[in-house]
Design a protein around this motif. Structure first.
Motif, mmCIF file in Angstrom:
data_model
loop_
_atom_site.group_PDB
_atom_site.id
_atom_site.type_symbol
_atom_site.label_atom_id
_atom_site.label_comp_id
_atom_site.label_asym_id
_atom_site.label_seq_id
_atom_site.Cartn_x
_atom_site.Cartn_y
_atom_site.Cartn_z
ATOM 1 N N GLU A 197 -11.880 8.749 13.518
ATOM 2 C CA GLU A 197 -12.802 7.443 13.439
ATOM 3 C C GLU A 197 -11.932 6.179 13.651
ATOM 4 O O GLU A 197 -10.829 6.081 13.668
ATOM 5 N N LYS A 198 -12.776 4.847 13.550
ATOM 6 C CA LYS A 198 -12.089 3.788 13.872
ATOM 7 C C LYS A 198 -12.425 2.790 12.526
ATOM 8 O O LYS A 198 -13.755 2.675 12.125
ATOM 9 N N PHE A 199 -11.425 2.332 12.059
ATOM 10 C CA PHE A 199 -11.657 1.413 11.011
ATOM 11 C C PHE A 199 -11.268 0.029 11.534
ATOM 12 O O PHE A 199 -9.766 -0.178 11.841
ATOM 13 N N GLN A 200 -11.859 -1.283 11.695
ATOM 14 C CA GLN A 200 -11.516 -2.493 12.183
ATOM 15 C C GLN A 200 -11.123 -3.201 10.872
ATOM 16 O O GLN A 200 -11.969 -3.597 10.294
ATOM 17 N N VAL A 201 -9.749 -3.453 10.853
ATOM 18 C CA VAL A 201 -9.414 -3.967 9.384
ATOM 19 C C VAL A 201 -8.437 -5.357 9.943
ATOM 20 O O VAL A 201 -7.744 -5.231 10.837
ATOM 21 N N ALA A 202 -8.633 -6.371 9.288
ATOM 22 C CA ALA A 202 -8.085 -7.560 9.495
ATOM 23 C C ALA A 202 -7.663 -8.176 8.132
ATOM 24 O O ALA A 202 -8.773 -8.207 7.033
ATOM 25 N N VAL A 203 -6.584 -9.245 8.038
ATOM 26 C CA VAL A 203 -6.409 -10.130 7.051
ATOM 27 C C VAL A 203 -7.699 -11.406 7.260
ATOM 28 O O VAL A 203 -7.760 -11.915 8.302
ATOM 29 N N ASN A 204 -8.423 -11.339 5.961
ATOM 30 C CA ASN A 204 -9.212 -12.718 6.081
ATOM 31 C C ASN A 204 -9.846 -12.944 4.713
ATOM 32 O O ASN A 204 -9.534 -11.921 3.729
ATOM 33 N N SER A 205 -10.009 -14.039 4.294
ATOM 34 C CA SER A 205 -10.649 -14.319 3.014
ATOM 35 C C SER A 205 -12.037 -14.311 2.785
ATOM 36 O O SER A 205 -12.861 -14.912 3.722
ATOM 37 N N LEU A 206 -12.517 -13.331 2.103
ATOM 38 C CA LEU A 206 -13.812 -12.701 1.994
ATOM 39 C C LEU A 206 -14.736 -12.691 3.356
ATOM 40 O O LEU A 206 -13.946 -11.933 4.204
ATOM 41 N N LEU A 207 -15.675 -13.416 3.591
ATOM 42 C CA LEU A 207 -16.135 -13.503 4.842
ATOM 43 C C LEU A 207 -16.298 -14.692 5.667
ATOM 44 O O LEU A 207 -17.051 -15.076 6.371
ATOM 45 N N ASP A 208 -15.215 -15.526 5.234
ATOM 46 C CA ASP A 208 -15.096 -16.765 5.772
ATOM 47 C C ASP A 208 -14.881 -16.672 7.476
ATOM 48 O O ASP A 208 -14.147 -15.998 7.843
ATOM 49 N N ASN A 209 -15.659 -17.368 8.280
ATOM 50 C CA ASN A 209 -15.638 -17.166 9.684
ATOM 51 C C ASN A 209 -15.676 -15.609 10.243
ATOM 52 O O ASN A 209 -15.452 -15.559 11.535
ATOM 53 N N ILE A 210 -16.311 -14.977 9.625
ATOM 54 C CA ILE A 210 -16.841 -13.504 9.957
ATOM 55 C C ILE A 210 -18.185 -13.579 10.733
ATOM 56 O O ILE A 210 -19.117 -14.183 10.061
ATOM 57 N N THR A 211 -18.319 -13.361 12.167
ATOM 58 C CA THR A 211 -19.428 -13.212 12.712
ATOM 59 C C THR A 211 -20.204 -11.708 12.517
ATOM 60 O O THR A 211 -21.535 -11.681 12.876
ATOM 61 N N ASN A 212 -19.227 -10.722 12.101
ATOM 62 C CA ASN A 212 -20.116 -9.310 12.346
ATOM 63 C C ASN A 212 -21.119 -9.277 11.023
ATOM 64 O O ASN A 212 -20.983 -10.115 10.045
ATOM 65 N N SER A 213 -22.026 -8.361 11.099
ATOM 66 C CA SER A 213 -23.156 -8.116 10.125
ATOM 67 C C SER A 213 -23.222 -6.423 9.999
ATOM 68 O O SER A 213 -22.701 -5.836 10.833
ATOM 69 N N ALA A 214 -23.807 -6.152 8.864
ATOM 70 C CA ALA A 214 -23.680 -4.786 8.741
ATOM 71 C C ALA A 214 -24.872 -4.425 7.692
ATOM 72 O O ALA A 214 -25.461 -5.184 7.229
ATOM 73 N N GLU A 215 -25.264 -2.969 7.627
ATOM 74 C CA GLU A 215 -26.256 -2.323 6.907
ATOM 75 C C GLU A 215 -25.751 -2.497 5.462
ATOM 76 O O GLU A 215 -26.583 -2.379 4.449
ATOM 77 N N ILE A 216 -24.446 -2.299 5.327
ATOM 78 C CA ILE A 216 -23.808 -2.138 3.777
ATOM 79 C C ILE A 216 -22.661 -3.158 3.689
ATOM 80 O O ILE A 216 -22.101 -2.998 4.680
ATOM 81 N N ILE A 217 -22.774 -3.877 2.633
ATOM 82 C CA ILE A 217 -21.457 -4.546 2.263
ATOM 83 C C ILE A 217 -20.991 -4.208 1.032
ATOM 84 O O ILE A 217 -21.760 -4.066 0.022
ATOM 85 N N THR A 218 -19.849 -3.829 0.957
ATOM 86 C CA THR A 218 -19.079 -3.362 -0.324
ATOM 87 C C THR A 218 -17.905 -4.507 -0.911
ATOM 88 O O THR A 218 -17.406 -5.005 -0.134
ATOM 89 N N ALA A 219 -18.009 -4.593 -2.399
ATOM 90 C CA ALA A 219 -16.986 -5.565 -2.677
ATOM 91 C C ALA A 219 -16.477 -5.159 -3.912
ATOM 92 O O ALA A 219 -17.362 -5.113 -4.892
ATOM 93 N N ASN A 220 -15.480 -4.643 -4.092
ATOM 94 C CA ASN A 220 -14.986 -4.368 -5.529
ATOM 95 C C ASN A 220 -13.785 -5.228 -5.839
ATOM 96 O O ASN A 220 -12.496 -4.974 -5.506
ATOM 97 N N MET A 221 -14.156 -6.459 -6.554
ATOM 98 C CA MET A 221 -12.947 -7.465 -6.770
ATOM 99 C C MET A 221 -13.339 -7.977 -8.162
ATOM 100 O O MET A 221 -14.288 -7.509 -8.714
ATOM 101 N N LEU A 222 -12.657 -9.075 -8.486
ATOM 102 C CA LEU A 222 -12.620 -9.657 -9.675
ATOM 103 C C LEU A 222 -13.834 -10.729 -9.650
ATOM 104 O O LEU A 222 -14.324 -10.917 -8.456
ATOM 105 N N GLU A 223 -14.232 -10.990 -10.642
ATOM 106 C CA GLU A 223 -15.385 -11.883 -10.835
ATOM 107 C C GLU A 223 -15.309 -13.306 -10.028
ATOM 108 O O GLU A 223 -16.309 -13.635 -9.354
ATOM 109 N N GLU A 224 -14.084 -14.034 -9.908
ATOM 110 C CA GLU A 224 -13.984 -15.263 -9.607
ATOM 111 C C GLU A 224 -14.491 -14.931 -7.892
ATOM 112 O O GLU A 224 -15.317 -15.990 -6.976
#
Length: 286
Positions: free
Chosen positions: A197-224
């Protein structure tokens, strides 16, 4: 040049272990060791990172969570022998997530019983996937994934959520993290589990300047960072898309759900374990 490591011991009674663990995770520590005879908990950090300021912030967090100064003692052991494979591997055993998914250390491949089992190569900076928030997210993915084609994992860390999504049938996978090291670890773990399978992974802060969209978004992070991410979710979700969020203390769930509702994300389910919460939300029809 090899790093110098120090061990921080948090000496306290066993009834405080869960609270101390939560405080350490808020400090972005996931590799936590039980000291012999239940004397307390210990972590390892590069010596230059384990400063007085770092320890002071930990004390503030412990106090905020309700542990008084008299209930624990911090002790630093400098220049410890920190060899990941030798020191940590014996502590990791398979972790059951559901009736058909387990997390299994990569050196125990013979214990894999299901195509949904996940092999992980734990790292001292990113943990093994054993924490309650990871389990909650994986269980939520099992509930949500139903022929969706795309997923974005924000703060991907080990890549474990993207790996689970791939095993559940999601084909288009994006992962973002602010850490260069996390990206390397995530790609390595993904290749270990899903080499076809293919996993497109990159360094980025949150979704800043990201143009991709998806049917599911996951985020397991701290509150801030979760709070900063919430306004970015709906624009990056396809119609009727789902969000899975964890890393939130159970006491803060009401605040986070209110923020999600303000962004036209309907709350589908809330779950909790060991003082941590997980939220499944869905993009409202616009």
């Amino acid at each position: 040049m090899e790093k110098n490591w120090s061990q921080l011991q948090i000496l306290t009674n066993p009834e405080n272990f869960e609270l101390v663990t939560n405080a350490l995770i808020i400090q972005q520590i996931t590799g936590i060791e039980n000291l012999n005879h239940d004397r307390g908990l210990a972590i390892y950090l590069p010596s230059e990172q384990l400063t007085k300021d770092w320890c002071h912030q930990l004390q503030i967090t412990l106090n905020q969570l309700g542990l008084t100064d008299s209930a624990y003692q911090l002790q630093i052991i400098a220049n410890v022998n920190m060899h990941w494979g030798q020191n940590w591997a014996p502590y990791y055993q398979p972790v059951r997530i559901s009736h058909f998914m387990s997390i299994i250390p990569s050196w125990q491949k013979d214990l894999v019983q299901s195509p949904y089992d996940i092999l992980m190569d734990p790292q001292e900076s990113f943990g093994s996937g054993e924490h309650a928030t990871t389990k909650l997210c994986l269980q939520a993915l099992e509930e949500v994934v139903n022929h969706q084609e795309s997923l974005i994992d924000v703060g991907t860390g080990t890549g474990i959520l993207a790996i689970a999504a791939a095993k559940l049938g999601v084909k288009t996978l994006y992962g973002y993290d602010i850490s260069d090291e996390a990206i390397v670890v995530a790609q390595k773990n993904f290749n270990l589990n899903c080499p076809q399978e293919k996993f497109q992974v990159a360094v980025n802060s949150l979704l800043d300047n990201i143009t991709n969209s998806a049917e599911i978004i996951t985020a397991n992070m701290l509150e801030e960072p979760i709070r900063a991410l919430i306004p970015q979710l709906a624009p990056h979700l396809k119609a009727n898309g789902h969000v899975i969020i964890s890393g939130i203390l159970e006491t803060k769930i009401a605040n986070i759900t209110q923020l999600l509702k303000q962004e036209h994300l309907a709350i589908i389910k809330i779950s909790a374990a060991q003082g941590w919460g997980c939220i499944i939300a869905q993009k409202e029809r616009g």
